[in-house]
Design an enzyme around this catalytic site. Structure first.
Site, PDB file in Angstrom:
ATOM      1  N   TYR A   1      61.841  37.828  10.536  1.00  0.00           N
ATOM      2  CA  TYR A   1      60.961  37.143  11.474  1.00  0.00           C
ATOM      3  C   TYR A   1      59.739  37.971  11.823  1.00  0.00           C
ATOM      4  O   TYR A   1      59.834  39.154  12.208  1.00  0.00           O
ATOM      5  CB  TYR A   1      61.709  36.798  12.775  1.00  0.00           C
ATOM      6  CG  TYR A   1      60.798  36.185  13.812  1.00  0.00           C
ATOM      7  CD1 TYR A   1      60.384  34.864  13.694  1.00  0.00           C
ATOM      8  CD2 TYR A   1      60.298  36.952  14.867  1.00  0.00           C
ATOM      9  CE1 TYR A   1      59.511  34.304  14.622  1.00  0.00           C
ATOM     10  CE2 TYR A   1      59.423  36.402  15.792  1.00  0.00           C
ATOM     11  CZ  TYR A   1      59.028  35.074  15.663  1.00  0.00           C
ATOM     12  OH  TYR A   1      58.150  34.534  16.562  1.00  0.00           O
TER      13      TYR A   1
ATOM     14  N   HIS B   1      46.408  33.920  19.233  1.00  0.00           N
ATOM     15  CA  HIS B   1      47.059  34.064  20.531  1.00  0.00           C
ATOM     16  C   HIS B   1      46.121  34.580  21.613  1.00  0.00           C
ATOM     17  O   HIS B   1      46.512  34.678  22.780  1.00  0.00           O
ATOM     18  CB  HIS B   1      48.272  34.983  20.397  1.00  0.00           C
ATOM     19  CG  HIS B   1      49.455  34.322  19.762  1.00  0.00           C
ATOM     20  ND1 HIS B   1      49.380  33.674  18.549  1.00  0.00           N
ATOM     21  CD2 HIS B   1      50.748  34.192  20.167  1.00  0.00           C
ATOM     22  CE1 HIS B   1      50.565  33.180  18.232  1.00  0.00           C
ATOM     23  NE2 HIS B   1      51.409  33.474  19.205  1.00  0.00           N
TER      24      HIS B   1
ATOM     25  N   ASN C   1      54.303  41.201  21.575  1.00  0.00           N
ATOM     26  CA  ASN C   1      55.631  40.948  22.128  1.00  0.00           C
ATOM     27  C   ASN C   1      55.899  41.994  23.192  1.00  0.00           C
ATOM     28  O   ASN C   1      55.693  43.192  22.946  1.00  0.00           O
ATOM     29  CB  ASN C   1      56.674  41.070  21.030  1.00  0.00           C
ATOM     30  CG  ASN C   1      57.361  39.756  20.704  1.00  0.00           C
ATOM     31  OD1 ASN C   1      58.318  39.747  19.957  1.00  0.00           O
ATOM     32  ND2 ASN C   1      56.890  38.657  21.233  1.00  0.00           N
TER      33      ASN C   1
ATOM     34  N   TYR D   1      62.552  39.296  69.581  1.00  0.00           N
ATOM     35  CA  TYR D   1      62.992  39.754  68.261  1.00  0.00           C
ATOM     36  C   TYR D   1      61.884  40.470  67.494  1.00  0.00           C
ATOM     37  O   TYR D   1      62.129  41.411  66.757  1.00  0.00           O
ATOM     38  CB  TYR D   1      63.459  38.568  67.416  1.00  0.00           C
ATOM     39  CG  TYR D   1      64.778  37.964  67.809  1.00  0.00           C
ATOM     40  CD1 TYR D   1      65.493  38.425  68.904  1.00  0.00           C
ATOM     41  CD2 TYR D   1      65.319  36.916  67.068  1.00  0.00           C
ATOM     42  CE1 TYR D   1      66.703  37.852  69.258  1.00  0.00           C
ATOM     43  CE2 TYR D   1      66.533  36.350  67.407  1.00  0.00           C
ATOM     44  CZ  TYR D   1      67.220  36.812  68.506  1.00  0.00           C
ATOM     45  OH  TYR D   1      68.422  36.251  68.843  1.00  0.00           O
TER      46      TYR D   1
ATOM     47  N   ARG E   1      62.186  44.160  68.857  1.00  0.00           N
ATOM     48  CA  ARG E   1      63.418  44.938  68.715  1.00  0.00           C
ATOM     49  C   ARG E   1      64.094  44.796  67.358  1.00  0.00           C
ATOM     50  O   ARG E   1      64.914  45.631  66.986  1.00  0.00           O
ATOM     51  CB  ARG E   1      64.397  44.608  69.836  1.00  0.00           C
ATOM     52  CG  ARG E   1      64.911  43.196  69.910  1.00  0.00           C
ATOM     53  CD  ARG E   1      65.821  43.071  71.123  1.00  0.00           C
ATOM     54  NE  ARG E   1      65.981  41.711  71.565  1.00  0.00           N
ATOM     55  CZ  ARG E   1      67.121  41.022  71.438  1.00  0.00           C
ATOM     56  NH1 ARG E   1      68.164  41.561  70.871  1.00  0.00           N
ATOM     57  NH2 ARG E   1      67.183  39.784  71.888  1.00  0.00           N
TER      58      ARG E   1
ATOM     59  N   PHE F   1      61.931  40.405  25.090  1.00  0.00           N
ATOM     60  CA  PHE F   1      60.593  40.018  25.561  1.00  0.00           C
ATOM     61  C   PHE F   1      60.643  39.088  26.761  1.00  0.00           C
ATOM     62  O   PHE F   1      59.622  38.831  27.397  1.00  0.00           O
ATOM     63  CB  PHE F   1      59.826  39.312  24.434  1.00  0.00           C
ATOM     64  CG  PHE F   1      60.626  38.214  23.784  1.00  0.00           C
ATOM     65  CD1 PHE F   1      60.927  37.040  24.443  1.00  0.00           C
ATOM     66  CD2 PHE F   1      61.108  38.378  22.493  1.00  0.00           C
ATOM     67  CE1 PHE F   1      61.678  36.026  23.850  1.00  0.00           C
ATOM     68  CE2 PHE F   1      61.844  37.369  21.880  1.00  0.00           C
ATOM     69  CZ  PHE F   1      62.140  36.198  22.562  1.00  0.00           C
TER      70      PHE F   1
ATOM     71  N   GLU G   1      60.748  27.927  22.396  1.00  0.00           N
ATOM     72  CA  GLU G   1      60.803  28.836  23.540  1.00  0.00           C
ATOM     73  C   GLU G   1      61.028  27.974  24.782  1.00  0.00           C
ATOM     74  O   GLU G   1      60.105  27.625  25.504  1.00  0.00           O
ATOM     75  CB  GLU G   1      59.509  29.648  23.605  1.00  0.00           C
ATOM     76  CG  GLU G   1      59.349  30.512  22.359  1.00  0.00           C
ATOM     77  CD  GLU G   1      57.920  30.930  22.057  1.00  0.00           C
ATOM     78  OE1 GLU G   1      57.020  30.647  22.879  1.00  0.00           O
ATOM     79  OE2 GLU G   1      57.706  31.523  20.990  1.00  0.00           O
TER      80      GLU G   1
END
Length: 524
Positions: free
Chosen positions: A55, A85, A197, A282, A285, A331, A416
């Protein structure tokens, strides 16, 4: 001043990452990791031209993994990957983030499980050392299959085809590389994939938030303590015995800070007797319980991010000892996404309790101070609208703190099919930090104004120093005036570490991001 920092794969510390982020480290790769880098690169070269499909080495990517690539096109495959990309949008990432990206990617590849040449690792470090900042759009990653788009833009610039940021301007990559004295990268099989990646963008963004929030959190402790005294609150809730019984490290550490900050206050001594109030609200404290819990979450996030900064997160991974490449999913940035979500909630909560303290100070029925901290209420509105601003920011933080990690959207034709959204989870933290800093700046104005009504009594030496820092530029409000500049100045003291420097003078102060349980357990 720059210091030399040898990259020891898998051994980066948080302080080293801070130095890289700040641009004070000159990076280099030692001799020891190089043999493993070379061996993994040699294995990739052998399998790239073998009969078996591997791959991303001799196949296409994502849904196109079933497409075998001819041997003559293996290098073109890697360049095409980077070009296709590089599809990000939006404002560019800040230079410190990109500097971290370069260093984190180099550190990951240097572990010798990625199959890249050592010259590529050296090129990343050389770019960081030269101050070369690739132009990387901030939007476009879903935090799985790696931070593909931002890392592709980073790589494209190093190839000589993208752009760099030079003195804030976008400059063509070839011209910029020549200016920095760097040669364009040339990719071999798998190297483009190894470069994009990984989780280096989301990790760098989350570290950016961690480092930026540190002075804000330190300021929150100082300002919160100042408000306790300004409201004539009790220091009893910070008693070490209370917090030891619960045993939460962050809570014990925060209570320790409050005891030290309030020590020696004449205001506190003035109402130890004859005060008919039994318990404080609150927001006063319960500060150790609330901010301490936030501190614990931030420490958890720091540990996750430190592990991730040292991790190997590309795919497939190269195991030289077994002579094999194995596909996996390192990844996927789910650890970063969940850590960033935890940070978001913690940052929002620090702002939320601060807003409540402002509301308490301006409410005369609770604080027993003049309404809206004005000496002449009615004619003057005092800090009425400043609190409204703080409330609007605290409300905005609630939306920004919504978990990003639960929003997965399938990509790559459903190959994906579950993604982390870690990059957005980390990127949105900057807005949360900015909002919280402003809320604390407004609280500082309110607490300082409240102190004016208690004069001539003085607070502790440390808290009076905080009051002085504000009063250097922002005088007490005798009547209404233009407040926006005061808010900006007060917030600058929160952001820039001026208030945090007061906290750092406390003896035995714990390191904020790293638990010090043994020290906390021994405190009285």
């Amino acid at each position: 001043m720059n210091v030399d920092l040898d990259i020891e794969p898998g051994c980066l510390t948080l302080e080293q990452l801070r130095a890289i982020y700040q641009g004070t480290a000159r990076l280099r790769l030692g001799v020891e990791p190089r043999w493993k880098i070379r061996a993994s690169a040699e294995l990739v070269q052998r399998v790239a031209h073998g009969a078996a499909p591997v791959y991303g080495v001799n196949t296409g990517f994502g849904k196109l993994a079933d497409k075998r690539i001819d041997d003559s096109e293996l290098e073109a495959l890697q360049v095409n990957l980077i070009r296709s990309h590089s599809a990000g949008v939006g404002e560019p990432l800040a230079p410190p983030v990109v500097r971290l990206m370069l260093a984190l990617k180099a550190a990951s590849l240097a572990r010798g499980y990625s199959g890249v040449r050592e010259s590529l690792v050296d090129a990343l470090l050389s770019a960081a050392n030269a101050g070369a900042i690739p132009y990387v759009p901030s939007q476009g990653s879903v935090g799985a299959s790696g931070d593909l788009a931002p890392l592709a833009h980073m790589t494209l610039a190093l190839l000589g085809e993208g752009e760099f940021l030079v003195d804030g301007a976008r400059v063509g990559a070839l011209d910029a590389l020549e200016q920095f004295g760097l040669a364009p990268l040339h990719l071999r099989p798998k190297e483009g994939l190894a470069l994009i990646n990984g989780t280096q963008t989301s990790t760098a963004l989350a570290l950016h938030a961690l480092f930026r929030f540190e002075p804000v959190l330190e300021a929150a402790l100082v300002v919160g303590a100042l408000t306790v005294d300004a409201a004539r609150g009790s220091d009893g809730p910070f008693d070490a015995r209370i917090h030891r019984l619960r045993g939460q490290p962050g809570q014990m550490d925060v209570a320790y800070c409050y005891r030290a900050l309030l020590h020696g206050s004449a205001i506190r001594l003035s109402h130890l007797t004859g005060d008919d109030r039994v318990q404080d609200p609150y927001c006063l404290r319960c500060q150790p319980q609330v901010v301490g819990a936030c501190l614990d979450q931030l420490r958890y996030a720091a540990q996750v991010l430190l592990r991730e900064a040292n991790a190997v997160t590309d795919n497939p991974l190269v195991f030289v000892e077994d002579n094999v490449l194995v596909s996996g999913g390192n990844f996927h940035a789910e650890p970063v996404a969940l850590a960033a979500d935890a940070m978001a909630v913690a940052i929002a909560e620090v702002g939320a309790i601060s807003e409540r303290r402002i509301a308490m100070l301006i409410d005369s029925s609770v604080s027993r101070l003049p309404p809206f901290l004005s000496a002449e209420p009615g004619l003057n509105s005092g800090l009425m609208m400043a609190h409204v601003t703080a409330a609007s920011l605290a409300s905005e933080n609630k939306s920004l703190a919504h978990p990003a990690s639960v929003d997965s959207l399938p990509t790559s034709a459903n190959q994906e099919d579950h993604v982390s959204m870690a990059t957005f989870a980390a990127r949105r933290l900057q807005r949360l930090i900015e909002n919280t800093a402003y809320i604390l700046g407004i609280e500082l104005l309110a607490a300082a104004q409240a102190l004016e009504f208690l004069r001539p009594l003085r607070s502790s030496l440390l808290l009076e120093r905080a009051h002085f820092l504000l009063r250097e530029h922002c005088p007490a409000m005798e009547r209404d005036r233009y407040l926006a500049p005061d808010i900006e100045w007060a917030t600058s003291l929160v952001r820039n570490g001026s208030l945090g420097s007061i906290l750092k003078t406390i003896k035995g102060l714990p390191a904020l991001w790293m638990p010090t349980e043994a020290l906390a357990a021994s405190r009285e």
